[in-house]
Design an enzyme around this catalytic site. Structure first.
Site, short mmCIF file in Angstrom:
data_model
loop_
_atom_site.label_atom_id
_atom_site.label_comp_id
_atom_site.label_asym_id
_atom_site.label_seq_id
_atom_site.Cartn_x
_atom_site.Cartn_y
_atom_site.Cartn_z
N LYS A 193 -30.24 15.73 73.28
CA LYS A 193 -29.19 15.31 72.03
C LYS A 193 -28.85 13.90 71.99
CE LYS A 193 -24.71 16.28 70.26
NZ LYS A 193 -23.22 16.74 70.46
N ASP A 206 -20.49 10.44 66.77
CA ASP A 206 -20.04 11.76 66.24
C ASP A 206 -18.69 11.77 65.56
OD1 ASP A 206 -19.80 14.13 65.25
OD2 ASP A 206 -19.60 15.26 67.37
N LYS A 242 -13.04 14.74 63.20
CA LYS A 242 -12.50 14.95 64.46
C LYS A 242 -11.01 14.13 64.21
CE LYS A 242 -16.61 14.75 67.26
NZ LYS A 242 -16.37 16.23 68.24
N ASP A 278 -21.87 10.81 72.82
CA ASP A 278 -22.46 11.80 72.49
C ASP A 278 -24.08 11.97 72.33
OD1 ASP A 278 -21.89 14.69 71.67
OD2 ASP A 278 -21.76 14.24 69.62
N ASP A 314 -18.83 19.66 62.64
CA ASP A 314 -18.80 19.06 63.77
C ASP A 314 -19.80 19.97 64.94
OD1 ASP A 314 -17.88 17.39 65.68
OD2 ASP A 314 -16.10 18.26 66.11
N GLU A 362 -22.77 19.89 65.04
CA GLU A 362 -24.07 19.46 64.73
C GLU A 362 -25.05 19.13 65.61
OE1 GLU A 362 -22.68 16.35 67.28
OE2 GLU A 362 -21.44 17.41 66.04
N ARG A 381 -26.42 21.28 68.14
CA ARG A 381 -27.15 22.39 67.85
C ARG A 381 -28.11 22.54 66.56
NH1 ARG A 381 -22.11 26.10 67.89
NH2 ARG A 381 -21.33 24.23 69.38
#
Length: 511
Positions: A278, A283, A290, A301, A360, A362, A364
């Site tokens: 990933k 993010d 967030k 991230d 959020d 995201e 997956r």
């Protein structure tokens, strides 16, 4: 840090500091420690008693002497504790080596000499023990300082000993062991330097680590190794139907990239392993924004992407027999008038549709297209690694990485690979009853499944896109970054999974 192996005695090596060891409870040192004690007229024995040194793992007894050089210059002696003999293992060697490095750094040591901990009375095989010495030392030496005034570090390889030792001399007395010590030290150096390189990627501020920057880093690394690199751009992803990945990227002005790296192997085995990481370089949460406190650390991230790239750096040099494909989806998740909305439905490249309930969640979404792409390439196994859920930290804390998957043999190999590297993995269940939690009324599935079991649900959603290929998912959200240093792990990016994934490729190739 430059690492070299020399034949000789720790009592005669030319260095600013020398490192020997002691097990807990030992008052009469033997082996190399005993030889050094004899050369110093029993000073180590006397200090053990005077200082009541218990040799707990990672504890250090340090002193200066002028008895080891003809020029009567001071040499620092570091006696590092190995802990209880019954629990001694390769991880103990890494931790002891890290502690010795920190003691040497405190005295502004430039040339550090050490014996191979555990290869004598400790009973460890000399080659992996030498590897663990190099790993523990170089991983503990890591510092990230390119943005500090006057402390610029030019290359990742130099970013491992700032204001500390620049040379590690591994001393081996027996000529018959020298070749194996050299092989172990070389591998340990490669593992540590590649992990430190991945740490650099994660620690880099997000304005200097966009998807484009990460793709450039991968290209530069591949150009120096036996890897083929291809960067898929927006038109390529549109052609492949990667609507899920592209949806996450829509809110940012930074274009997404799908990094693919290929290691061809030697053709002696048909095993093809895919590593998927990933790569959300920042993010914000998208429209499901967030908090400011939750956002400050979101440059990391993309730690899964960094882990895969670091592992490929190792794989390219160790050259296992099997093929390895790396697929690294890279995006920024930002809010804007173009951003994906809660309630939108997107289609992944395998044709499955996903209803977005939380922008959020995201990771997956981009991994759905990436693992489906890996499946389409005909690989035999897929392992994805991602900072996927805060829920995994609630379940396991910061010492264990959560694992789920659809293949017990692959999961077991991941755990074994981690054990070899001193990285801990814990398998979470993935019962089919949980699938109802992410069933959508209007699409094939939705991208969240409620608060309970969040780490499991997030991983299972990714599993819907592997097409039946044996697969394991590593959730490193709680282990990818540390709020404080411990052992050979620094504050900030840990580099978790780099060494595990490389070791997994070696194990899988030998199957």
């Amino acid at each position: 840090m430059h690492v070299q192996v020399v034949k000789g005695s720790i009592t005669h090596v030319q260095a600013d500091a020398v490192v020997v060891n002691l097990f807990a409870g030992v008052t009469e040192p033997g082996g190399a420690t005993g030889a050094l004690d004899q050369a110093l007229g029993g000073m180590i024995r006397r200090l053990i008693q005077r200082e009541r040194f218990n040799a707990a793992l990672g504890s250090c007894l340090t002193f200066y002497t002028d008895a080891l050089t003809e020029a009567s210059t001071l040499t620092k002696v570091i006696v590092v504790g190995l802990g209880e003999r019954a629990s001694f293992n390769l991880e103990s060697v890494r931790l002891a080596s890290a502690a010795a490095l920190k003691a040497a750094r405190a005295a502004n040591t430039r040339r550090l000499a050490t014996i191979v901990h555990g290869a004598g009375i400790g009973g460890l095989d000399v080659e992996p023990a030498a590897q663990a010495v190099a790993e523990g030392t170089l991983l503990a030496a890591y510092r990230y300082a390119p943005y500090k005034g006057g402390e610029a570090v030019e290359t990742p390889e130099e970013n491992d000993g700032h204001n500390g030792p620049k040379e590690l001399i591994v001393v081996e007395h027996e000529a018959t062991k020298l070749a194996r010590v050299e092989a172990g030290a070389r591998r340990g150096t490669l593992y540590a330097e590649s992990t430190n390189w991945a740490r650099d990627l994660v620690n880099t501020p997000p304005n200097d680590m966009t998807p484009t920057h990460l793709a450039q880093a991968a290209q530069e690394m591949a150009a120096r190794s036996a890897l083929t690199c291809e960067i898929l751009e927006i038109p390529d992803m549109e052609r492949l139907g990667m609507g899920s990945l592209l949806a996450v990227a829509r809110g940012s002005s930074a274009p997404p990239k799908l990094i693919t790296l290929r290691y061809r192997g030697d053709g002696s085995t048909r095993n093809r392993l895919a590593l998927v990481g990933k790569g959300v370089t920042f993010d914000s949460g998208g429209l499901s924004l967030k908090t400011s406190e939750g956002m400050i650390s979101m440059k990391d991230d993309m730690a899964g992407a960094a882990a895969v790239l670091g592992a490929m750096r190792i794989i390219a040099q160790l050259r296992p027999a099997g093929e390895v494909l790396a697929a690294v989806p890279c995006v920024e998740n930002m809010p804007s008038g173009h951003a994906v909305r809660p309630g939108d439905v997107v289609r992944a490249c395998n044709g499955k549709t996903i209803e977005i309930h939380n922008t959020d969640a995201e990771g997956r979404l981009i991994l759905a297209d990436a693992v489906a792409y890996a499946h389409s390439q005909g690989v035999d196994e897929i392992v994805d690694v991602a900072t996927l859920t805060g829920a995994v930290g609630v379940a396991l804390g910061e010492e264990y990485t959560g694992v789920i998957g659809n293949d017990e043999a692959l999961i077991e190999r991941v755990i074994v690979a981690g054990d070899r590297c001193g990285e801990r993995y814990w398998q979470l269940p993935s019962p089919p009853e949980y699938k109802r939690r992410f069933t959508s009324d209007i699409a094939d599935l939705k991208n969240v499944g409620g608060r309970l079991g969040g780490a499991i649900i997030g991983g299972m959603i990714i599993g819907e896109f592997v097409g039946g290929t044996p697969w394991a998912h590593l959730d490193i959200a709680a282990t990818a970054s540390r709020s404080h240093a411990r052992g050979y792990l620094p504050k900030g990016a840990s580099g978790v999974a780099v060494r595990t994934l490389a070791e997994l490729a070696l194990i899988s190739s030998a199957q």
